[in-house]
Design a protein around this motif. Structure first.
Motif, PDB file in Angstrom:
ATOM      1  N   HIS A  35      35.959  37.083  34.668  1.00 18.42           N
ATOM      2  CA  HIS A  35      36.721  37.121  35.914  1.00 18.42           C
ATOM      3  C   HIS A  35      36.418  35.954  36.847  1.00 18.42           C
ATOM      4  O   HIS A  35      37.302  35.449  37.533  1.00 18.42           O
ATOM      5  CB  HIS A  35      36.437  38.417  36.690  1.00 18.42           C
ATOM      6  N   ALA A  36      35.155  35.535  36.904  1.00 20.47           N
ATOM      7  CA  ALA A  36      34.702  34.630  37.962  1.00 20.47           C
ATOM      8  C   ALA A  36      34.995  33.161  37.703  1.00 20.47           C
ATOM      9  O   ALA A  36      34.789  32.329  38.587  1.00 20.47           O
ATOM     10  CB  ALA A  36      33.201  34.810  38.204  1.00 20.47           C
ATOM     11  N   GLY A  37      35.477  32.838  36.484  1.00 23.23           N
ATOM     12  CA  GLY A  37      35.772  31.435  36.185  1.00 23.23           C
ATOM     13  C   GLY A  37      35.212  30.953  34.869  1.00 23.23           C
ATOM     14  O   GLY A  37      35.448  29.811  34.472  1.00 23.23           O
ATOM     15  N   GLY A  38      34.424  31.805  34.190  1.00 17.77           N
ATOM     16  CA  GLY A  38      33.906  31.433  32.887  1.00 17.77           C
ATOM     17  C   GLY A  38      32.432  31.078  32.893  1.00 17.77           C
ATOM     18  O   GLY A  38      31.713  31.302  33.874  1.00 17.77           O
ATOM     19  N   PHE A  63      48.095  24.776  43.329  1.00 26.98           N
ATOM     20  CA  PHE A  63      48.137  24.826  44.794  1.00 26.98           C
ATOM     21  C   PHE A  63      47.587  26.156  45.309  1.00 26.98           C
ATOM     22  O   PHE A  63      46.665  26.180  46.108  1.00 26.98           O
ATOM     23  CB  PHE A  63      49.555  24.578  45.325  1.00 26.98           C
ATOM     24  N   TYR A  64      48.146  27.293  44.844  1.00 26.03           N
ATOM     25  CA  TYR A  64      47.567  28.598  45.204  1.00 26.03           C
ATOM     26  C   TYR A  64      46.489  28.921  44.180  1.00 26.03           C
ATOM     27  O   TYR A  64      46.744  28.956  42.976  1.00 26.03           O
ATOM     28  CB  TYR A  64      48.649  29.676  45.232  1.00 26.03           C
ATOM     29  N   ARG A  65      45.292  29.160  44.675  1.00 29.55           N
ATOM     30  CA  ARG A  65      44.125  29.208  43.796  1.00 29.55           C
ATOM     31  C   ARG A  65      43.403  30.542  43.889  1.00 29.55           C
ATOM     32  O   ARG A  65      43.518  31.272  44.852  1.00 29.55           O
ATOM     33  CB  ARG A  65      43.149  28.091  44.178  1.00 29.55           C
ATOM     34  N   GLY A  66      42.608  30.796  42.855  1.00 25.64           N
ATOM     35  CA  GLY A  66      41.685  31.913  42.887  1.00 25.64           C
ATOM     36  C   GLY A  66      42.340  33.253  42.620  1.00 25.64           C
ATOM     37  O   GLY A  66      43.481  33.355  42.179  1.00 25.64           O
ATOM     38  N   GLY A  67      41.590  34.314  42.899  1.00 28.73           N
ATOM     39  CA  GLY A  67      42.067  35.654  42.651  1.00 28.73           C
ATOM     40  C   GLY A  67      41.782  36.109  41.237  1.00 28.73           C
ATOM     41  O   GLY A  67      41.506  35.306  40.345  1.00 28.73           O
ATOM     42  N   PRO A  68      41.832  37.408  41.003  1.00 30.61           N
ATOM     43  CA  PRO A  68      41.417  37.937  39.702  1.00 30.61           C
ATOM     44  C   PRO A  68      42.277  37.501  38.534  1.00 30.61           C
ATOM     45  O   PRO A  68      41.751  37.281  37.433  1.00 30.61           O
ATOM     46  CB  PRO A  68      41.499  39.463  39.909  1.00 30.61           C
ATOM     47  N   ILE A  69      43.582  37.364  38.707  1.00 30.61           N
ATOM     48  CA  ILE A  69      44.446  37.051  37.574  1.00 30.61           C
ATOM     49  C   ILE A  69      44.223  35.615  37.099  1.00 30.61           C
ATOM     50  O   ILE A  69      43.951  35.360  35.920  1.00 30.61           O
ATOM     51  CB  ILE A  69      45.930  37.274  37.931  1.00 30.61           C
ATOM     52  N   LEU A  70      44.346  34.656  38.023  1.00 26.14           N
ATOM     53  CA  LEU A  70      44.224  33.252  37.640  1.00 26.14           C
ATOM     54  C   LEU A  70      42.825  32.912  37.148  1.00 26.14           C
ATOM     55  O   LEU A  70      42.668  32.205  36.144  1.00 26.14           O
ATOM     56  CB  LEU A  70      44.619  32.352  38.810  1.00 26.14           C
ATOM     57  N   THR A  75      49.552  41.073  32.617  1.00 28.27           N
ATOM     58  CA  THR A  75      49.667  40.086  33.693  1.00 28.27           C
ATOM     59  C   THR A  75      48.783  38.878  33.408  1.00 28.27           C
ATOM     60  O   THR A  75      49.203  37.723  33.584  1.00 28.27           O
ATOM     61  CB  THR A  75      49.286  40.712  35.039  1.00 28.27           C
ATOM     62  N   VAL A  76      47.550  39.128  32.960  1.00 29.37           N
ATOM     63  CA  VAL A  76      46.647  38.026  32.633  1.00 29.37           C
ATOM     64  C   VAL A  76      47.164  37.255  31.420  1.00 29.37           C
ATOM     65  O   VAL A  76      47.077  36.026  31.368  1.00 29.37           O
ATOM     66  CB  VAL A  76      45.217  38.535  32.395  1.00 29.37           C
ATOM     67  N   SER A  90      40.604  34.947  35.871  1.00 33.86           N
ATOM     68  CA  SER A  90      40.332  35.622  34.603  1.00 33.86           C
ATOM     69  C   SER A  90      40.988  34.866  33.453  1.00 33.86           C
ATOM     70  O   SER A  90      40.407  34.747  32.364  1.00 33.86           O
ATOM     71  CB  SER A  90      40.819  37.067  34.647  1.00 33.86           C
ATOM     72  N   ALA A  91      42.197  34.365  33.674  1.00 31.54           N
ATOM     73  CA  ALA A  91      42.851  33.540  32.649  1.00 31.54           C
ATOM     74  C   ALA A  91      42.013  32.303  32.347  1.00 31.54           C
ATOM     75  O   ALA A  91      41.769  31.960  31.175  1.00 31.54           O
ATOM     76  CB  ALA A  91      44.248  33.147  33.122  1.00 31.54           C
ATOM     77  N   ILE A  92      41.545  31.634  33.398  1.00 29.42           N
ATOM     78  CA  ILE A  92      40.701  30.451  33.218  1.00 29.42           C
ATOM     79  C   ILE A  92      39.387  30.827  32.543  1.00 29.42           C
ATOM     80  O   ILE A  92      38.869  30.075  31.698  1.00 29.42           O
ATOM     81  CB  ILE A  92      40.448  29.762  34.573  1.00 29.42           C
ATOM     82  N   SER A  93      38.845  31.988  32.873  1.00 28.05           N
ATOM     83  CA  SER A  93      37.563  32.422  32.309  1.00 28.05           C
ATOM     84  C   SER A  93      37.628  32.540  30.799  1.00 28.05           C
ATOM     85  O   SER A  93      36.734  32.068  30.072  1.00 28.05           O
ATOM     86  CB  SER A  93      37.153  33.774  32.909  1.00 28.05           C
ATOM     87  N   GLY A  94      38.687  33.187  30.301  1.00 30.65           N
ATOM     88  CA  GLY A  94      38.812  33.332  28.850  1.00 30.65           C
ATOM     89  C   GLY A  94      38.995  32.001  28.160  1.00 30.65           C
ATOM     90  O   GLY A  94      38.457  31.772  27.058  1.00 30.65           O
ATOM     91  N   ILE A  95      39.753  31.107  28.784  1.00 31.73           N
ATOM     92  CA  ILE A  95      39.929  29.762  28.229  1.00 31.73           C
ATOM     93  C   ILE A  95      38.595  29.023  28.182  1.00 31.73           C
ATOM     94  O   ILE A  95      38.233  28.406  27.169  1.00 31.73           O
ATOM     95  CB  ILE A  95      40.965  28.980  29.058  1.00 31.73           C
ATOM     96  N   ASP A  96      37.849  29.096  29.281  1.00 34.88           N
ATOM     97  CA  ASP A  96      36.530  28.446  29.346  1.00 34.88           C
ATOM     98  C   ASP A  96      35.615  28.952  28.238  1.00 34.88           C
ATOM     99  O   ASP A  96      34.953  28.160  27.555  1.00 34.88           O
ATOM    100  CB  ASP A  96      35.917  28.713  30.724  1.00 34.88           C
ATOM    101  N   GLN A  97      35.547  30.254  28.042  1.00 34.68           N
ATOM    102  CA  GLN A  97      34.690  30.820  26.991  1.00 34.68           C
ATOM    103  C   GLN A  97      35.070  30.274  25.617  1.00 34.68           C
ATOM    104  O   GLN A  97      34.198  29.887  24.822  1.00 34.68           O
ATOM    105  CB  GLN A  97      34.804  32.346  26.991  1.00 34.68           C
TER     106      GLN A  97
END
Length: 382
Positions: free
Chosen positions: A261-264, A72-79, A40-41, A81-88
């Protein structure tokens, strides 16, 4: 410099790795994963990652704003976590570009070494005393274990006594001058959390973690009035907005953002700064792989209120494969006398063994959490 390619690798035991490539030959690694939801991620990374192709990898703040807000729809573990890995991965690229560790780009180091802890006991804790002794003999000065098995909303005191006996065994094995953290894992409901905390208090736990589910964080106020044990939570809370309530209400002593998970990394730094303003400590959550641990350490070394770091080497989730198996310079994660030294290499500070990652991805994984049920057949939190 432009981003040219995003690659995902689902590797054992339960991880998802991301590699971002640029047209100047620099590549960065990240770890966008939700345990039990790797596919899913991965879909989320592919969906939002298309935006990044052709973009400047150095504009990390702007990329976060676009990826987080534009759907528009924001947050939650999936979105997140996806952003977190990109940020890293973007920070890894940036650090390599400037030939500097990430902590140097976030204000510089504020410590020389970081305390770490080890896991014992498994999901259904057992052999506690022997495992605790082993961790102490290995040089650790702190450990964490699950406090109990599943507990119903109102449950038998026999289960409480069993939890107390395990804690007593651990304390006897390692002595009083050793940190023992207890993870309630969200499997304890608020009535039993109060009972359990009171009974565990004489053994001086370092902290109790996620004593209630994050969706029940309002119960922390009541629990805090019943115990002097430091309360920690945050592994299932996302972005700085997810931490506002517990910080403004003063119901926690330690927050535990997970940088996968939290945003990177950058979002983790903002969360930590918010916590510092409320005199709250930070202990990043990290039962995951090498990129998440490396990212967490980069945060730790520039964060004055960071107190201890979780790491997954030897954790019960790692079956047949370990974190170090994917790292070409495992000495970066050498733990001595309960601490790890400040990394000096640029970016995340680790060298990923790309060939091993690619080979492992051919095997992949299909990790699924076990389903627990109470005696009457109802689903039990785990």
């Amino acid at each position: 410099m432009k981003i040219t390619k995003l690659e995902l690798f689902k590797v054992p035991p339960r991880w998802l790795f991301l590699r971002i490539e640029t047209d100047e030959g620099l590549a960065g690694w990240g770890e966008p994963i939700v345990e039990n939801r790797a596919d899913t991620v991965a879909a989320a990374v592919k969906e939002i990652g298309d935006y990044l192709i052709g973009k400047d990898p150095m504009r990390i703040e702007d990329h976060f704003q676009v990826l987080y807000r534009s759907g528009f729809y924001r947050g939650g573990p999936i979105l997140t976590s996806a952003i977190s890995g990109i940020d890293q991965a973007l920070w890894d690229i940036k650090g390599k570009y400037y030939n500097a560790p990430i902590y140097d780009l976030l204000g510089g180091a504020c410590r020389d070494k970081m305390r770490v802890y080890a896991w014992i006991g498994g999901d259904r804790p057992s052999n506690i005393a022997e495992q605790a002794r082993q961790r102490k003999e290995a040089g650790f000065t702190a450990l964490k274990m699950n406090a109990t098995e599943d507990l119903n909303y109102i449950d038998s005191f026999v289960k409480i006594e069993a939890a107390v006996e395990r804690m007593a065994a651990a304390r006897e094995a390692v002595g009083m001058d050793f940190g023992i953290a207890l993870d309630f894992h969200g499997r304890v409901h608020k009535a039993m959390a109060k009972v359990l905390a009171k009974e565990l208090e004489p053994f001086r736990p370092m902290f109790i973690e996620e004593p209630v589910l994050p969706e029940n964080n309002e119960a922390l106020k009541d629990l805090k009035a019943h115990t002097t044990i430091p309360i920690a939570t945050g592994e299932r809370m996302y972005t700085r907005w997810g931490f506002k309530q517990v910080l403004t209400e003063g119901t926690v002593d330690i927050i535990q953002p997970d940088l996968s998970h939290a945003g990177g990394i950058l979002e983790g730094r903002k969360i930590a700064a918010m916590a510092e303003a409320f005199d709250v400590a930070v202990a990043p959550h990290c039962p995951l792989g090498p990129m998440c641990l490396a990212a967490s350490l980069q945060l730790d070394f520039c964060t004055p209120n960071a107190i201890i770091q979780e790491q997954s080497i030897g954790i019960h989730y790692n079956q047949q494969v370990e974190l170090l198996d994917y790292v070409a310079n495992p000495e970066v994660f050498d733990f001595k006398d309960g601490f790890v030294q400040r990394p000096s290499l640029p970016g995340l500070g680790i060298e990923i063994d790309e060939e091993k990652v690619r080979q492992a991805a051919k095997t992949g994984h299909d990790y699924k959490s076990p389903i627990w049920r109470y005696e009457d057949g109802a689903y039990a939190e785990r």
